[in-house]
Structure formats: C-alpha cells, structure tokens
Write a protein that holds these residues in place. Structure first.
Motif, PDB file in Angstrom:
ATOM      1  N   VAL A  46      35.323  42.932  76.609  1.00 58.56           N
ATOM      2  CA  VAL A  46      34.299  42.097  75.966  1.00 58.56           C
ATOM      3  C   VAL A  46      34.436  42.137  74.444  1.00 58.56           C
ATOM      4  O   VAL A  46      34.192  41.136  73.768  1.00 58.56           O
ATOM      5  N   ARG A  47      34.858  43.273  73.916  1.00 61.62           N
ATOM      6  CA  ARG A  47      35.077  43.361  72.473  1.00 61.62           C
ATOM      7  C   ARG A  47      36.181  42.389  72.035  1.00 61.62           C
ATOM      8  O   ARG A  47      36.059  41.688  71.039  1.00 61.62           O
ATOM      9  N   GLY A  48      37.274  42.341  72.812  1.00 60.04           N
ATOM     10  CA  GLY A  48      38.343  41.393  72.507  1.00 60.04           C
ATOM     11  C   GLY A  48      37.888  39.954  72.653  1.00 60.04           C
ATOM     12  O   GLY A  48      38.241  39.088  71.847  1.00 60.04           O
ATOM     13  N   LEU A  49      37.092  39.681  73.691  1.00 61.21           N
ATOM     14  CA  LEU A  49      36.564  38.337  73.904  1.00 61.21           C
ATOM     15  C   LEU A  49      35.671  37.912  72.744  1.00 61.21           C
ATOM     16  O   LEU A  49      35.788  36.795  72.216  1.00 61.21           O
ATOM     17  N   ALA A  50      34.779  38.802  72.330  1.00 63.12           N
ATOM     18  CA  ALA A  50      33.868  38.493  71.228  1.00 63.12           C
ATOM     19  C   ALA A  50      34.627  38.289  69.919  1.00 63.12           C
ATOM     20  O   ALA A  50      34.311  37.383  69.137  1.00 63.12           O
ATOM     21  N   ASP A  51      35.645  39.123  69.675  1.00 65.95           N
ATOM     22  CA  ASP A  51      36.447  38.957  68.460  1.00 65.95           C
ATOM     23  C   ASP A  51      37.142  37.604  68.445  1.00 65.95           C
ATOM     24  O   ASP A  51      37.237  36.952  67.403  1.00 65.95           O
ATOM     25  N   GLY A  52      37.646  37.194  69.611  1.00 62.59           N
ATOM     26  CA  GLY A  52      38.362  35.920  69.685  1.00 62.59           C
ATOM     27  C   GLY A  52      37.458  34.706  69.555  1.00 62.59           C
ATOM     28  O   GLY A  52      37.850  33.687  68.991  1.00 62.59           O
ATOM     29  N   LEU A  53      36.234  34.818  70.054  1.00 57.89           N
ATOM     30  CA  LEU A  53      35.316  33.679  70.024  1.00 57.89           C
ATOM     31  C   LEU A  53      34.547  33.595  68.712  1.00 57.89           C
ATOM     32  O   LEU A  53      34.149  32.506  68.286  1.00 57.89           O
ATOM     33  N   GLY A  54      34.322  34.724  68.079  1.00 55.27           N
ATOM     34  CA  GLY A  54      33.536  34.717  66.846  1.00 55.27           C
ATOM     35  C   GLY A  54      32.126  34.212  67.095  1.00 55.27           C
ATOM     36  O   GLY A  54      31.464  34.618  68.051  1.00 55.27           O
ATOM     37  N   ASP A  55      31.675  33.309  66.239  1.00 56.68           N
ATOM     38  CA  ASP A  55      30.321  32.759  66.349  1.00 56.68           C
ATOM     39  C   ASP A  55      30.260  31.521  67.236  1.00 56.68           C
ATOM     40  O   ASP A  55      29.219  30.875  67.325  1.00 56.68           O
ATOM     41  N   ALA A  56      31.384  31.193  67.874  1.00 58.00           N
ATOM     42  CA  ALA A  56      31.430  29.957  68.657  1.00 58.00           C
ATOM     43  C   ALA A  56      30.691  30.072  69.982  1.00 58.00           C
ATOM     44  O   ALA A  56      30.410  29.060  70.632  1.00 58.00           O
ATOM     45  N   ALA A  57      30.362  31.280  70.410  1.00 60.09           N
ATOM     46  CA  ALA A  57      29.745  31.451  71.725  1.00 60.09           C
ATOM     47  C   ALA A  57      28.962  32.749  71.774  1.00 60.09           C
ATOM     48  O   ALA A  57      29.206  33.684  71.017  1.00 60.09           O
ATOM     49  N   SER A  58      28.023  32.794  72.688  1.00 62.98           N
ATOM     50  CA  SER A  58      27.305  34.026  73.001  1.00 62.98           C
ATOM     51  C   SER A  58      27.714  34.462  74.396  1.00 62.98           C
ATOM     52  O   SER A  58      27.996  33.637  75.262  1.00 62.98           O
ATOM     53  N   ILE A  59      27.753  35.772  74.620  1.00 63.42           N
ATOM     54  CA  ILE A  59      28.282  36.323  75.862  1.00 63.42           C
ATOM     55  C   ILE A  59      27.177  37.042  76.617  1.00 63.42           C
ATOM     56  O   ILE A  59      26.460  37.865  76.054  1.00 63.42           O
ATOM     57  N   GLU A  60      27.040  36.717  77.895  1.00 57.39           N
ATOM     58  CA  GLU A  60      26.115  37.440  78.768  1.00 57.39           C
ATOM     59  C   GLU A  60      26.900  37.983  79.950  1.00 57.39           C
ATOM     60  O   GLU A  60      27.685  37.265  80.574  1.00 57.39           O
ATOM     61  N   GLN A  61      26.672  39.259  80.263  1.00 57.12           N
ATOM     62  CA  GLN A  61      27.459  39.932  81.290  1.00 57.12           C
ATOM     63  C   GLN A  61      26.658  40.169  82.563  1.00 57.12           C
ATOM     64  O   GLN A  61      25.468  40.474  82.516  1.00 57.12           O
ATOM     65  N   GLY A  62      27.355  40.044  83.705  1.00 58.65           N
ATOM     66  CA  GLY A  62      26.785  40.371  85.000  1.00 58.65           C
ATOM     67  C   GLY A  62      27.676  41.381  85.701  1.00 58.65           C
ATOM     68  O   GLY A  62      28.883  41.449  85.451  1.00 58.65           O
TER      69      GLY A  62
END
Length: 378
Positions: A46-62
């Motif tokens: 998720v850290r890699g995903l967030a770094d790649g997306l930046g402010d373009a998206a918010s992440i919710e995990q299940g």
C-alpha cells in the motif's frame, strides 16, 4: 484599495473552490487483501501504491482471511465488505493475493458492479479466470524458485542439504516440483528434502516438528521456506511464527520467496518487493483513470531481484562479493563483513599503538620529574 481587496477575495474563493473540486474528484481505490490482518507485505504494498498515485486517489482497504474457512465465512466477509464500501464508489478495485482475486471473481458484480479490477501478488491467471472478473487486468508476480535455489549455491557453494518447508497445500506441492527441478544441477553434491512430505515420512508438519527439523539442519545446509499456513491437523498457524522458529533454531541460513519475511532474520531470496508491486499497480490504475480499458492492457511483471538481509549475511560469514550488482541490501550493519560484536584487527592494532604511546609518555614524565643534581634514592 477596494479593487485590490476584491481581487484578493476572488483569488481566495477560487483557490478554495479549486481545492474542494480536486478533493471531490479524487478517485477512490479499493484494495482487497487476501490476509485477515496487516503484514509487512500489505503495508509495503500500500505504501508503494500510495507513492505511485500521489494525490490522484484515496485508498480504502478490505481484509479477508484463509481460503479454507468455507463458503459461510466468505459470505460473512461479503456482508462486512458490503457495509464497509456502501458509501464508496471506487473507480478501481485492486486484489492483493490469490484469495482476494478468487473472492472478487465471485462477488464483484454484487460489491462493485462494472468496476475495473487489477489483480496483484499472484502469478498470471488463466484466461478463463480473467474473464470471470469482467473488465480486468493485473501485474503478474511469478515466484522465483529456480533463481532462489541458484542464489543459495552462489552464496554457499559448499551447501550439502536444502531443507524445504511446506504445508502440503496444492500451491506448496506445485512449488516443490519447481524447486526439485531447480535442484537438478546440484544433485551431484547436495540433496533436497521436504520433512513431513517424503516417502515413509508423509505425516506433514506441525509447530513442534518444525522445531525438531530446524534443530537438525546441518551447518552446511540451507532452509527454503515455501509457505506454511496449516499444520498436519488442519489447524491454522501463523507463518511469521514458523519463520521465527526456523531462524532462531537453524544452524543454517533461511531463504524465502517473498520479502514479507525480510527483516525477521531470514537471509533473503530472489523476489519481487511489495513496494515495487504497489508502484506497478499504481501505474495501471493511472492508465485506467485516464480512460484506457483494463481488459486491453498487458502490463509486464515486476522484475524480481535478490533481496538480502546483510545482518544475516554477516551472521553466517558470507562475503558480499558473492552478490550480484542488482542486489537490494536491507538491514545493513556498520561492518557487514565482520561477525556481530567482533573487533577488527585494525582496531586492535590501533588500540595497542595508542597504549604504547601512553606508556612512553608516562615514562618520560616520570624521568623528567626527578630534581636535577639529585640522585635517585637520596
């Protein structure tokens, strides 16, 4: 002055509106993990995903859990996730692991109808499975059994025994066959054994037997951890605890296939890093958000690299010169080539030199301390 004030107010209002607009249009990304709780892997992914997306998206995990709990368990998870995402309309769903991918293939149209799916953390699925998840693509992640076996013998050419640890699941049986094939070039000098899964010893393993196995691994051996989620009685076990036992009790280094266990004392393996997998997923998500159909994408797998815990490397006296240039080094001590707690020869000589100079200085001071013209003893 009034005109300037009006311009300032207009500028502030425009900035606020722009901020509200960008937040309102930030894409929601749902990440469904195969595991029941967070782990080193999921955190790094998720850290890699967030770094790649930046402010373009918010992440919710299940979160899900082991696949062998039955349909009732997954029906319950379906209800839980349905409530969790009831107020969310994700633009993309990401599955992390095989259980999550199977779950989404079954429940996507009920949970996330029409939403593109990006699979991660599994080998490339069969085409029929891709068809079951609708608009679907992903980042394949084959496990590098052959490369990890080669790494074992590159680091320790005198290895005589490779001990494979597995739980007997269909997945681990497949891994076993790949490891046995990878061992063929070394069978003239080494053997591969799978305790609990050999002829005459087919009872499987549990925590106590794994302790016994770990204690019996020879110093010129190596342990290859293929995964262990269920013991021989069908009881769910914590694989992290199994790795901890192997590392603590084995006289030989422990190798693995995913970087989830790097940092726990495992020496390493050839693997895809979780953070790199997350960043690769982010690139696919960005393409989907830009309007590219997911089903028309053919993303490439992330290149696996040797990942080595240098503290474990030093523990077994392995020279880092045996590593390739693309090796990722983690947990690097100040002096990776020296055993923990050892003092280098240079340090010893340096201290001896300092002590010698101190003794000379003391002797000179004592001699100069005698009054002139007076003999010693008067």
């Amino acid at each position: 002055m009034l005109i300037k004030r009006r311009f300032a107010i207009a500028f502030i209002v425009a900035a606020l509106l722009t901020g509200v607009f960008s937040v309102a249009h930030a894409a929601d990304i749902a990440v469904i993990h195969s595991s029941e709780v967070p782990s080193r892997w999921t955190d790094a992914f998720v850290r890699g995903l967030a770094d790649g997306l930046g402010d373009a998206a918010s992440i919710e995990q299940g979160w899900l859990g082991p696949p062998d709990r039955g349909d009732d368990f997954f029906e319950t998870r379906f209800e839980v996730l349905g409530k969790q995402f009831s107020d969310t309309e994700p633009a993309v769903v990401i599955t992390d692991g095989s259980t999550a991918f199977s779950f989404i293939r079954k429940y996507r149209e009920s949970l996330f109808p029409g939403v593109p799916v990006v699979y991660c953390s599994i080998p490339r699925p069969e085409p029929e499975y891709l068809g079951q998840c609708g608009e679907c693509t992903g980042i394949p992640m084959p496990l590098s059994m052959r490369e990890t076996v080669h790494l074992i013998f590159r680091l320790r050419p005198d290895t005589t025994t490779v001990v494979g640890i597995m739980d007997g699941s269909p997945e681990s049986l497949k891994y076993r066959r790949e490891v046995e094939a990878a061992m063929e070039p070394y069978l003239d000098r080494a053997e591969i054994v799978f305790p609990g899964h050999e002829y005459g010893d087919e009872g499987g393993l549990d925590a106590e037997l794994i302790r016994t196995v770990a204690n019996s691994v020879p110093r010129r051996g190596a342990v290859l951890f293929l995964g262990f989620d269920r013991d021989n009685a069908g009881k769910q076990v914590d694989p992290a605890a199994i790795v901890e036992t192997l590392v603590a009790r084995s006289a030989a280094p422990v190798f693995g296939l995913t970087d989830q266990w790097i940092g726990s004392g495992m020496l390493g393996g050839v693997m895809v890093r979780a953070q790199a997998q997350g960043k690769a997923a982010a690139k696919v998500v960005q393409r989907i958000l830009a309007g590219e159909p997911a089903s028309e994408m053919l993303p490439e797998a992330v290149h696996p690299v040797p990942v080595i815990d240098f503290t474990a490397l030093a523990r077994f006296g392995i020279q880092s010169t045996r590593l390739s240039g693309e090796t990722v080094a983690v947990n690097v001590p100040q002096h990776p080539e020296e055993p923990s707690g050892a003092i280098s020869t240079g340090t010893v000589l340096g201290l001896a030199g300092v002590a010698f100079l101190v003794l000379i200085a003391v002797a000179i001071r004592r001699r100069s301390g005698c009054p002139r013209g007076r003999k010693s003893g008067q």
